[in-house]
Design a protein around this motif. Sequence first.
Motif, PDB file in Angstrom:
ATOM      1  N   GLY A 125      25.976  43.500  40.808  1.00 36.08           N
ATOM      2  CA  GLY A 125      26.818  42.494  40.166  1.00 36.08           C
ATOM      3  C   GLY A 125      27.899  41.973  41.083  1.00 36.08           C
ATOM      4  O   GLY A 125      28.178  40.760  41.121  1.00 36.08           O
ATOM      5  N   THR A 126      28.522  42.865  41.846  1.00 35.55           N
ATOM      6  CA  THR A 126      29.553  42.454  42.798  1.00 35.55           C
ATOM      7  C   THR A 126      28.962  41.573  43.891  1.00 35.55           C
ATOM      8  O   THR A 126      29.557  40.565  44.289  1.00 35.55           O
ATOM      9  CB  THR A 126      30.210  43.695  43.422  1.00 35.55           C
ATOM     10  N   ALA A 127      27.778  41.944  44.386  1.00 35.06           N
ATOM     11  CA  ALA A 127      27.115  41.137  45.413  1.00 35.06           C
ATOM     12  C   ALA A 127      26.784  39.752  44.886  1.00 35.06           C
ATOM     13  O   ALA A 127      26.885  38.748  45.615  1.00 35.06           O
ATOM     14  CB  ALA A 127      25.846  41.851  45.884  1.00 35.06           C
ATOM     15  N   LEU A 128      26.416  39.662  43.620  1.00 39.21           N
ATOM     16  CA  LEU A 128      26.094  38.360  43.023  1.00 39.21           C
ATOM     17  C   LEU A 128      27.328  37.469  42.969  1.00 39.21           C
ATOM     18  O   LEU A 128      27.269  36.280  43.316  1.00 39.21           O
ATOM     19  CB  LEU A 128      25.518  38.574  41.623  1.00 39.21           C
ATOM     20  N   GLU A 129      28.454  38.033  42.504  1.00 35.63           N
ATOM     21  CA  GLU A 129      29.688  37.237  42.455  1.00 35.63           C
ATOM     22  C   GLU A 129      30.122  36.809  43.850  1.00 35.63           C
ATOM     23  O   GLU A 129      30.565  35.675  44.051  1.00 35.63           O
ATOM     24  CB  GLU A 129      30.811  38.050  41.790  1.00 35.63           C
ATOM     25  N   THR A 130      29.988  37.707  44.827  1.00 36.08           N
ATOM     26  CA  THR A 130      30.411  37.396  46.186  1.00 36.08           C
ATOM     27  C   THR A 130      29.521  36.334  46.823  1.00 36.08           C
ATOM     28  O   THR A 130      30.010  35.392  47.455  1.00 36.08           O
ATOM     29  CB  THR A 130      30.389  38.675  47.041  1.00 36.08           C
ATOM     30  N   MET A 137      30.807  38.891  35.999  1.00 37.57           N
ATOM     31  CA  MET A 137      30.751  40.333  35.735  1.00 37.57           C
ATOM     32  C   MET A 137      30.902  40.656  34.251  1.00 37.57           C
ATOM     33  O   MET A 137      30.233  41.565  33.732  1.00 37.57           O
ATOM     34  CB  MET A 137      31.836  41.056  36.537  1.00 37.57           C
ATOM     35  N   ALA A 138      31.754  39.942  33.545  1.00 37.68           N
ATOM     36  CA  ALA A 138      31.941  40.222  32.120  1.00 37.68           C
ATOM     37  C   ALA A 138      30.656  39.979  31.336  1.00 37.68           C
ATOM     38  O   ALA A 138      30.304  40.758  30.441  1.00 37.68           O
ATOM     39  CB  ALA A 138      33.078  39.384  31.539  1.00 37.68           C
ATOM     40  N   ARG A 139      29.947  38.911  31.675  1.00 39.38           N
ATOM     41  CA  ARG A 139      28.692  38.633  30.977  1.00 39.38           C
ATOM     42  C   ARG A 139      27.629  39.673  31.315  1.00 39.38           C
ATOM     43  O   ARG A 139      26.789  40.002  30.467  1.00 39.38           O
ATOM     44  CB  ARG A 139      28.196  37.225  31.310  1.00 39.38           C
ATOM     45  N   LEU A 140      27.642  40.181  32.536  1.00 37.73           N
ATOM     46  CA  LEU A 140      26.715  41.263  32.878  1.00 37.73           C
ATOM     47  C   LEU A 140      27.018  42.504  32.043  1.00 37.73           C
ATOM     48  O   LEU A 140      26.101  43.160  31.525  1.00 37.73           O
ATOM     49  CB  LEU A 140      26.804  41.586  34.373  1.00 37.73           C
ATOM     50  N   ALA A 262      32.809  39.726  22.598  1.00 35.75           N
ATOM     51  CA  ALA A 262      34.018  39.572  23.408  1.00 35.75           C
ATOM     52  C   ALA A 262      33.685  39.326  24.874  1.00 35.75           C
ATOM     53  O   ALA A 262      34.332  38.506  25.549  1.00 35.75           O
ATOM     54  CB  ALA A 262      34.901  40.812  23.263  1.00 35.75           C
ATOM     55  N   ARG A 263      32.658  40.026  25.387  1.00 32.81           N
ATOM     56  CA  ARG A 263      32.328  39.866  26.799  1.00 32.81           C
ATOM     57  C   ARG A 263      31.711  38.508  27.107  1.00 32.81           C
ATOM     58  O   ARG A 263      31.777  38.050  28.258  1.00 32.81           O
ATOM     59  CB  ARG A 263      31.405  41.004  27.239  1.00 32.81           C
ATOM     60  N   VAL A 264      31.134  37.875  26.125  1.00 31.90           N
ATOM     61  CA  VAL A 264      30.625  36.519  26.331  1.00 31.90           C
ATOM     62  C   VAL A 264      31.778  35.565  26.648  1.00 31.90           C
ATOM     63  O   VAL A 264      31.647  34.645  27.465  1.00 31.90           O
ATOM     64  CB  VAL A 264      29.843  36.050  25.087  1.00 31.90           C
ATOM     65  N   PHE A 265      32.930  35.792  26.017  1.00 36.14           N
ATOM     66  CA  PHE A 265      34.090  34.921  26.206  1.00 36.14           C
ATOM     67  C   PHE A 265      35.115  35.497  27.188  1.00 36.14           C
ATOM     68  O   PHE A 265      36.093  34.818  27.513  1.00 36.14           O
ATOM     69  CB  PHE A 265      34.780  34.670  24.859  1.00 36.14           C
ATOM     70  N   PRO A 318      34.834  45.448  33.049  1.00 36.77           N
ATOM     71  CA  PRO A 318      34.571  44.342  33.981  1.00 36.77           C
ATOM     72  C   PRO A 318      35.774  43.985  34.842  1.00 36.77           C
ATOM     73  O   PRO A 318      35.640  43.748  36.051  1.00 36.77           O
ATOM     74  CB  PRO A 318      34.190  43.184  33.050  1.00 36.77           C
ATOM     75  N   CYS A 319      36.965  43.942  34.243  1.00 42.82           N
ATOM     76  CA  CYS A 319      38.163  43.591  35.001  1.00 42.82           C
ATOM     77  C   CYS A 319      38.475  44.627  36.074  1.00 42.82           C
ATOM     78  O   CYS A 319      38.831  44.279  37.211  1.00 42.82           O
ATOM     79  CB  CYS A 319      39.358  43.438  34.063  1.00 42.82           C
ATOM     80  N   VAL A 320      38.346  45.903  35.732  1.00 46.50           N
ATOM     81  CA  VAL A 320      38.655  46.950  36.705  1.00 46.50           C
ATOM     82  C   VAL A 320      37.623  46.966  37.821  1.00 46.50           C
ATOM     83  O   VAL A 320      37.956  47.176  38.993  1.00 46.50           O
ATOM     84  CB  VAL A 320      38.757  48.318  36.014  1.00 46.50           C
ATOM     85  N   TYR A 321      36.367  46.736  37.495  1.00 41.21           N
ATOM     86  CA  TYR A 321      35.335  46.677  38.533  1.00 41.21           C
ATOM     87  C   TYR A 321      35.617  45.540  39.515  1.00 41.21           C
ATOM     88  O   TYR A 321      35.474  45.705  40.736  1.00 41.21           O
ATOM     89  CB  TYR A 321      33.954  46.484  37.914  1.00 41.21           C
ATOM     90  N   VAL A 322      36.011  44.383  39.001  1.00 40.00           N
ATOM     91  CA  VAL A 322      36.314  43.254  39.877  1.00 40.00           C
ATOM     92  C   VAL A 322      37.511  43.583  40.769  1.00 40.00           C
ATOM     93  O   VAL A 322      37.505  43.313  41.978  1.00 40.00           O
ATOM     94  CB  VAL A 322      36.585  41.988  39.050  1.00 40.00           C
TER      95      VAL A 322
END
Length: 387
Positions: A125-130, A137-140, A262-265, A318-322
Amino acid sequence: MCVFPVRDPFQRSRLAIAALFCSLGFQYATWAARIPAIKADLGLTAAEVGVLLMAAGIGAVASFPLVPVLMRRLGSARLALLSALGLTLLLLALAFAPDYPVALLVMVADGVGVGCLNVAMNAQGTALETRYARNTMARLHATFSAGSLLAALLASGMNAATSSVAAHFGVAAVVLVSLAALARPGLLQDEAPAQEKRSTSRAGWSLPSRVTLWMCCAMAFGTVTEGAMNDWSALYLREVAKASAELAPMGIAVVSGMMVLARVFADGWRSRWGDGRVVLVGSALAAAGLAFALLSGGVAAALLGFACVGLGCAAVTPCVYVAAAKQGSQALALVAAMGTTGLLAGPPVIGFVASSSSLVWGLAVVAAAAVVVSLSSTRIQWTPVSG
Protein backbone atom coordinates in the motif's frame (compact mmCIF):
# COMPACT_ATOMS: atom_id res chain seq x y z
CA MET A 1 -7.09 -14.35 -19.65
CA CYS A 2 -6.39 -11.38 -17.38
CA VAL A 3 -8.07 -11.40 -14.00
CA PHE A 4 -8.21 -7.60 -13.97
CA PRO A 5 -10.08 -6.05 -16.93
CA VAL A 6 -8.83 -2.64 -15.72
CA ARG A 7 -6.50 -0.60 -17.93
CA ASP A 8 -5.46 2.00 -15.36
CA PRO A 9 -2.37 0.52 -13.66
CA PHE A 10 -3.10 2.37 -10.42
CA GLN A 11 -6.61 0.97 -10.19
CA ARG A 12 -5.41 -2.50 -11.15
CA SER A 13 -2.77 -2.54 -8.39
CA ARG A 14 -5.17 -1.00 -5.88
CA LEU A 15 -7.68 -3.79 -6.51
CA ALA A 16 -4.97 -6.41 -6.05
CA ILE A 17 -3.70 -4.91 -2.80
CA ALA A 18 -7.26 -4.40 -1.57
CA ALA A 19 -7.82 -8.14 -2.04
CA LEU A 20 -4.96 -8.77 0.41
CA PHE A 21 -6.44 -6.43 3.01
CA CYS A 22 -9.84 -8.05 2.56
CA SER A 23 -8.29 -11.50 2.93
CA LEU A 24 -6.66 -10.68 6.26
CA GLY A 25 -9.81 -9.11 7.68
CA PHE A 26 -11.92 -12.03 6.49
CA GLN A 27 -9.62 -14.73 7.87
CA TYR A 28 -9.23 -13.03 11.23
CA ALA A 29 -12.92 -12.29 11.77
CA THR A 30 -13.96 -15.76 10.58
CA TRP A 31 -12.38 -17.60 13.47
CA ALA A 32 -13.05 -14.72 15.89
CA ALA A 33 -16.78 -14.92 15.17
CA ARG A 34 -16.79 -18.61 16.12
CA ILE A 35 -14.96 -18.21 19.43
CA PRO A 36 -18.12 -19.11 21.39
CA ALA A 37 -18.43 -22.35 19.39
CA ILE A 38 -14.71 -23.15 19.70
CA LYS A 39 -14.93 -22.45 23.41
CA ALA A 40 -17.85 -24.86 23.74
CA ASP A 41 -16.35 -27.58 21.50
CA LEU A 42 -13.05 -27.66 23.38
CA GLY A 43 -14.62 -27.02 26.80
CA LEU A 44 -12.58 -23.88 27.50
CA THR A 45 -12.88 -21.34 30.28
CA ALA A 46 -12.67 -17.58 29.64
CA ALA A 47 -9.03 -17.66 30.83
CA GLU A 48 -8.22 -20.49 28.41
CA VAL A 49 -9.79 -18.50 25.57
CA GLY A 50 -7.50 -15.65 26.60
CA VAL A 51 -4.47 -17.95 26.43
CA LEU A 52 -5.60 -19.18 23.00
CA LEU A 53 -5.65 -15.60 21.76
CA MET A 54 -2.35 -14.91 23.49
CA ALA A 55 -0.83 -17.76 21.48
CA ALA A 56 -1.59 -15.80 18.32
CA GLY A 57 0.10 -12.77 19.86
CA ILE A 58 3.17 -14.86 20.69
CA GLY A 59 3.31 -15.98 17.08
CA ALA A 60 3.09 -12.37 15.93
CA VAL A 61 5.99 -11.38 18.21
CA ALA A 62 8.01 -14.35 16.93
CA SER A 63 7.49 -13.12 13.37
CA PHE A 64 9.22 -9.76 13.99
CA PRO A 65 12.81 -10.88 13.26
CA LEU A 66 11.58 -13.18 10.50
CA VAL A 67 9.60 -10.65 8.47
CA PRO A 68 12.52 -8.36 7.38
CA VAL A 69 14.48 -11.39 6.20
CA LEU A 70 11.53 -12.75 4.23
CA MET A 71 10.80 -9.30 2.80
CA ARG A 72 14.36 -9.07 1.44
CA ARG A 73 14.41 -12.60 0.04
CA LEU A 74 10.87 -12.93 -1.29
CA GLY A 75 9.66 -9.38 -1.74
CA SER A 76 6.42 -8.03 -0.33
CA ALA A 77 4.26 -9.39 -3.17
CA ARG A 78 5.39 -13.01 -2.89
CA LEU A 79 5.45 -12.92 0.92
CA ALA A 80 1.89 -11.56 0.96
CA LEU A 81 0.56 -14.32 -1.29
CA LEU A 82 2.33 -17.12 0.59
CA SER A 83 1.10 -15.74 3.92
CA ALA A 84 -2.48 -15.47 2.65
CA LEU A 85 -2.48 -19.09 1.49
CA GLY A 86 -0.85 -20.23 4.73
CA LEU A 87 -3.55 -18.51 6.78
CA THR A 88 -6.17 -20.35 4.73
CA LEU A 89 -4.64 -23.71 5.68
CA LEU A 90 -4.39 -22.66 9.33
CA LEU A 91 -8.08 -21.78 9.39
CA LEU A 92 -8.90 -25.34 8.32
CA ALA A 93 -6.42 -26.71 10.86
CA LEU A 94 -8.19 -24.81 13.65
CA ALA A 95 -11.53 -26.26 12.60
CA PHE A 96 -10.19 -29.81 12.97
CA ALA A 97 -8.04 -29.23 16.07
CA PRO A 98 -8.76 -32.25 18.30
CA ASP A 99 -7.80 -30.64 21.60
CA TYR A 100 -6.62 -27.48 23.30
CA PRO A 101 -2.81 -27.99 22.88
CA VAL A 102 -3.16 -28.46 19.12
CA ALA A 103 -5.38 -25.38 18.91
CA LEU A 104 -2.66 -23.41 20.73
CA LEU A 105 -0.03 -24.50 18.20
CA VAL A 106 -2.31 -23.55 15.32
CA MET A 107 -2.86 -20.10 16.81
CA VAL A 108 0.89 -19.53 17.24
CA ALA A 109 1.38 -20.31 13.56
CA ASP A 110 -1.60 -18.08 12.71
CA GLY A 111 0.08 -15.19 14.53
CA VAL A 112 3.24 -15.66 12.45
CA GLY A 113 1.18 -15.66 9.26
CA VAL A 114 -0.74 -12.54 10.27
CA GLY A 115 2.52 -10.75 11.11
CA CYS A 116 3.96 -11.54 7.68
CA LEU A 117 0.84 -10.58 5.73
CA ASN A 118 0.26 -7.39 7.73
CA VAL A 119 3.72 -5.98 6.99
CA ALA A 120 3.76 -7.16 3.37
CA MET A 121 0.37 -5.74 2.42
CA ASN A 122 1.06 -2.37 4.08
CA ALA A 123 4.39 -2.22 2.28
CA GLN A 124 2.45 -2.77 -0.94
CA GLY A 125 0.00 0.00 0.00
CA THR A 126 2.81 2.42 0.82
CA ALA A 127 4.56 1.60 -2.47
CA LEU A 128 1.32 2.29 -4.33
CA GLU A 129 0.89 5.73 -2.74
CA THR A 130 4.54 6.57 -3.37
CA ARG A 131 4.62 5.38 -6.99
CA TYR A 132 1.46 7.22 -8.08
CA ALA A 133 1.44 10.08 -5.52
CA ARG A 134 -2.22 9.39 -4.73
CA ASN A 135 -3.87 9.04 -1.35
CA THR A 136 -5.44 5.59 -0.97
CA MET A 137 -4.35 3.95 2.29
CA ALA A 138 -7.64 4.58 4.09
CA ARG A 139 -9.62 2.93 1.31
CA LEU A 140 -7.26 -0.05 1.38
CA HIS A 141 -7.87 -0.41 5.10
CA ALA A 142 -11.59 -0.15 4.38
CA THR A 143 -11.33 -3.44 2.54
CA PHE A 144 -9.86 -5.02 5.68
CA SER A 145 -13.01 -3.96 7.51
CA ALA A 146 -15.10 -5.11 4.56
CA GLY A 147 -13.48 -8.51 4.89
CA SER A 148 -14.37 -8.60 8.57
CA LEU A 149 -17.93 -7.57 7.77
CA LEU A 150 -18.24 -10.28 5.11
CA ALA A 151 -16.89 -12.84 7.57
CA ALA A 152 -19.37 -11.77 10.26
CA LEU A 153 -22.31 -12.04 7.87
CA LEU A 154 -21.12 -15.43 6.66
CA ALA A 155 -20.70 -16.58 10.27
CA SER A 156 -24.23 -15.50 11.12
CA GLY A 157 -25.66 -17.31 8.11
CA MET A 158 -23.61 -20.48 8.63
CA ASN A 159 -24.47 -20.50 12.33
CA ALA A 160 -28.14 -20.46 11.41
CA ALA A 161 -27.67 -23.26 8.86
CA THR A 162 -25.32 -25.57 10.77
CA SER A 163 -23.41 -25.76 14.03
CA SER A 164 -20.38 -27.28 12.25
CA VAL A 165 -17.31 -25.06 12.54
CA ALA A 166 -15.57 -27.25 9.93
CA ALA A 167 -18.29 -26.60 7.34
CA HIS A 168 -18.15 -22.87 8.03
CA PHE A 169 -14.36 -22.71 7.75
CA GLY A 170 -14.43 -24.81 4.59
CA VAL A 171 -16.65 -22.25 2.87
CA ALA A 172 -14.40 -19.48 4.19
CA ALA A 173 -11.32 -21.21 2.74
CA VAL A 174 -12.85 -21.07 -0.74
CA VAL A 175 -13.34 -17.31 -0.33
CA LEU A 176 -9.73 -16.84 0.82
CA VAL A 177 -8.25 -18.79 -2.08
CA SER A 178 -10.36 -16.73 -4.49
CA LEU A 179 -9.06 -13.49 -2.97
CA ALA A 180 -5.45 -14.67 -3.31
CA ALA A 181 -6.05 -15.52 -6.97
CA LEU A 182 -7.58 -12.06 -7.47
CA ALA A 183 -4.58 -10.36 -5.88
CA ARG A 184 -1.72 -12.16 -7.62
CA PRO A 185 -1.59 -10.49 -11.08
CA GLY A 186 -1.72 -6.87 -9.94
CA LEU A 187 0.74 -6.71 -7.04
CA LEU A 188 3.70 -4.33 -7.25
CA GLN A 189 7.32 -5.35 -7.46
CA ASP A 190 9.45 -3.87 -4.68
CA GLU A 191 11.50 -0.85 -5.69
CA ALA A 192 13.45 0.36 -2.65
CA PRO A 193 15.27 3.67 -3.23
CA ALA A 194 19.00 3.21 -3.85
CA GLN A 195 19.88 5.55 -0.98
CA GLU A 196 17.75 3.50 1.43
CA LYS A 197 19.37 0.27 0.22
CA ARG A 198 22.86 1.67 0.87
CA SER A 199 21.81 2.96 4.29
CA THR A 200 20.28 -0.36 5.29
CA SER A 201 23.23 -2.43 4.17
CA ARG A 202 25.70 -0.08 5.88
CA ALA A 203 24.04 0.65 9.21
CA GLY A 204 21.44 -2.08 9.66
CA TRP A 205 18.55 -1.42 12.01
CA SER A 206 18.87 1.69 14.18
CA LEU A 207 17.12 2.62 17.39
CA PRO A 208 13.67 4.10 16.80
CA SER A 209 13.14 7.82 17.32
CA ARG A 210 10.85 9.21 20.01
CA VAL A 211 8.25 10.07 17.38
CA THR A 212 8.34 6.50 16.09
CA LEU A 213 7.80 5.20 19.62
CA TRP A 214 4.69 7.38 20.00
CA MET A 215 3.47 5.99 16.66
CA CYS A 216 4.05 2.49 17.99
CA CYS A 217 2.04 3.34 21.10
CA ALA A 218 -0.86 4.75 19.08
CA MET A 219 -0.81 1.78 16.71
CA ALA A 220 -0.61 -0.85 19.45
CA PHE A 221 -3.46 0.55 21.55
CA GLY A 222 -5.49 1.39 18.45
CA THR A 223 -5.35 -2.21 17.27
CA VAL A 224 -6.07 -3.41 20.81
CA THR A 225 -9.33 -1.47 20.57
CA GLU A 226 -10.13 -2.78 17.10
CA GLY A 227 -9.08 -6.37 17.83
CA ALA A 228 -10.98 -6.59 21.09
CA MET A 229 -14.22 -5.79 19.27
CA ASN A 230 -13.63 -8.67 16.87
CA ASP A 231 -12.66 -11.13 19.59
CA TRP A 232 -15.04 -10.23 22.41
CA SER A 233 -18.08 -8.48 20.98
CA ALA A 234 -19.83 -11.75 20.08
CA LEU A 235 -19.20 -13.18 23.54
CA TYR A 236 -20.32 -9.92 25.22
CA LEU A 237 -23.57 -9.88 23.27
CA ARG A 238 -24.23 -13.55 23.95
CA GLU A 239 -23.29 -13.82 27.63
CA VAL A 240 -23.70 -10.29 29.03
CA ALA A 241 -26.33 -8.65 26.83
CA LYS A 242 -28.17 -12.01 26.40
CA ALA A 243 -28.47 -11.75 22.61
CA SER A 244 -29.47 -14.79 20.54
CA ALA A 245 -26.86 -17.01 18.87
CA GLU A 246 -27.83 -15.61 15.47
CA LEU A 247 -27.54 -11.99 16.66
CA ALA A 248 -24.24 -12.37 18.56
CA PRO A 249 -21.95 -12.17 15.48
CA MET A 250 -23.62 -8.91 14.50
CA GLY A 251 -21.41 -7.07 16.97
CA ILE A 252 -18.51 -7.69 14.61
CA ALA A 253 -20.74 -6.75 11.68
CA VAL A 254 -21.66 -3.39 13.24
CA VAL A 255 -18.05 -2.50 14.06
CA SER A 256 -16.78 -3.61 10.66
CA GLY A 257 -19.64 -1.94 8.79
CA MET A 258 -19.00 1.41 10.45
CA MET A 259 -15.28 1.10 9.80
CA VAL A 260 -15.87 0.40 6.12
CA LEU A 261 -18.18 3.42 5.84
CA ALA A 262 -15.79 5.72 7.69
CA ARG A 263 -12.72 4.57 5.78
CA VAL A 264 -14.41 5.28 2.47
CA PHE A 265 -14.59 8.95 3.49
CA ALA A 266 -11.49 9.07 5.71
CA ASP A 267 -9.09 10.27 3.02
CA GLY A 268 -11.32 13.32 2.54
CA TRP A 269 -11.38 13.95 6.30
CA ARG A 270 -7.60 13.76 6.37
CA SER A 271 -7.33 16.36 3.61
CA ARG A 272 -9.80 18.70 5.34
CA TRP A 273 -8.85 18.43 9.03
CA GLY A 274 -5.49 16.72 9.06
CA ASP A 275 -4.46 13.27 10.24
CA GLY A 276 -3.75 14.37 13.81
CA ARG A 277 -7.21 15.81 14.44
CA VAL A 278 -8.93 12.83 12.82
CA VAL A 279 -7.07 10.39 15.09
CA LEU A 280 -7.55 12.52 18.22
CA VAL A 281 -11.30 13.03 17.82
CA GLY A 282 -11.95 9.53 16.49
CA SER A 283 -10.27 7.70 19.35
CA ALA A 284 -12.05 9.93 21.89
CA LEU A 285 -15.38 9.04 20.24
CA ALA A 286 -14.54 5.32 20.47
CA ALA A 287 -13.75 5.59 24.17
CA ALA A 288 -16.92 7.56 24.95
CA GLY A 289 -19.18 5.30 22.89
CA LEU A 290 -17.90 2.08 24.44
CA ALA A 291 -18.13 3.54 27.94
CA PHE A 292 -21.76 4.46 27.25
CA ALA A 293 -22.50 0.91 26.09
CA LEU A 294 -20.97 -0.69 29.16
CA LEU A 295 -22.70 1.66 31.59
CA SER A 296 -26.11 1.36 29.89
CA GLY A 297 -26.20 -2.40 29.27
CA GLY A 298 -28.45 -4.24 26.84
CA VAL A 299 -28.19 -5.25 23.20
CA ALA A 300 -29.22 -1.91 21.65
CA ALA A 301 -26.75 0.10 23.74
CA ALA A 302 -24.01 -2.41 22.98
CA LEU A 303 -24.54 -2.20 19.23
CA LEU A 304 -24.62 1.61 19.40
CA GLY A 305 -21.41 1.69 21.42
CA PHE A 306 -19.73 -0.78 19.07
CA ALA A 307 -20.74 1.45 16.14
CA CYS A 308 -18.97 4.39 17.81
CA VAL A 309 -15.84 2.27 18.18
CA GLY A 310 -15.92 1.35 14.50
CA LEU A 311 -16.47 4.95 13.42
CA GLY A 312 -13.86 6.39 15.78
CA CYS A 313 -11.09 3.85 15.17
CA ALA A 314 -11.52 3.68 11.40
CA ALA A 315 -8.85 6.20 10.46
CA VAL A 316 -6.35 5.49 13.25
CA THR A 317 -4.30 2.75 11.62
CA PRO A 318 -4.28 4.25 8.09
CA CYS A 319 -3.10 7.61 9.43
CA VAL A 320 -0.39 6.08 11.61
CA TYR A 321 0.83 3.85 8.78
CA VAL A 322 1.16 6.88 6.50
CA ALA A 323 3.03 8.84 9.19
CA ALA A 324 5.35 5.88 9.81
CA ALA A 325 6.07 5.43 6.12
CA LYS A 326 7.27 9.04 5.95
CA GLN A 327 9.80 8.18 8.70
CA GLY A 328 11.30 5.41 6.55
CA SER A 329 10.93 1.69 5.97
CA GLN A 330 12.36 0.73 9.37
CA ALA A 331 9.76 2.81 11.18
CA LEU A 332 7.03 1.33 8.98
CA ALA A 333 8.10 -2.22 9.79
CA LEU A 334 8.27 -1.51 13.52
CA VAL A 335 4.89 0.23 13.61
CA ALA A 336 3.31 -2.58 11.58
CA ALA A 337 4.78 -5.08 14.02
CA MET A 338 3.28 -3.19 16.95
CA GLY A 339 -0.04 -3.17 15.14
CA THR A 340 0.06 -6.94 14.86
CA THR A 341 1.00 -7.19 18.55
CA GLY A 342 -1.92 -5.05 19.62
CA LEU A 343 -4.34 -6.85 17.32
CA LEU A 344 -3.42 -10.32 18.56
CA ALA A 345 -1.89 -9.89 22.03
CA GLY A 346 -4.31 -7.23 23.32
CA PRO A 347 -7.53 -9.28 23.36
CA PRO A 348 -6.07 -12.00 25.62
CA VAL A 349 -5.50 -9.33 28.26
CA ILE A 350 -9.22 -8.63 28.05
CA GLY A 351 -9.79 -12.33 28.68
CA PHE A 352 -7.65 -12.31 31.80
CA VAL A 353 -9.43 -9.24 33.15
CA ALA A 354 -12.80 -10.83 32.32
CA SER A 355 -11.79 -14.04 34.07
CA SER A 356 -10.76 -12.24 37.25
CA SER A 357 -13.73 -9.84 37.30
CA SER A 358 -16.21 -9.67 34.40
CA LEU A 359 -16.32 -9.09 30.67
CA VAL A 360 -17.73 -5.61 31.35
CA TRP A 361 -14.47 -4.67 33.09
CA GLY A 362 -12.54 -6.39 30.33
CA LEU A 363 -14.11 -4.13 27.73
CA ALA A 364 -13.55 -1.14 30.02
CA VAL A 365 -9.84 -1.77 29.37
CA VAL A 366 -10.62 -1.33 25.67
CA ALA A 367 -12.15 2.08 26.34
CA ALA A 368 -9.01 3.02 28.27
CA ALA A 369 -6.88 1.89 25.32
CA ALA A 370 -8.77 4.28 23.05
CA VAL A 371 -7.97 7.11 25.49
CA VAL A 372 -4.26 6.21 25.23
CA VAL A 373 -4.49 6.48 21.44
CA SER A 374 -6.01 9.94 21.75
CA LEU A 375 -3.22 11.08 24.06
CA SER A 376 -0.48 9.53 21.90
CA SER A 377 -1.77 11.33 18.82
CA THR A 378 -0.82 14.68 20.38
CA ARG A 379 2.85 13.61 20.43
CA ILE A 380 3.13 12.57 16.77
CA GLN A 381 4.43 14.91 14.08
CA TRP A 382 1.62 14.84 11.54
CA THR A 383 1.85 16.27 8.05
CA PRO A 384 0.25 19.75 8.07
CA VAL A 385 -2.99 20.21 6.18
CA SER A 386 -2.24 21.70 2.77
CA GLY A 387 -4.15 24.78 1.66
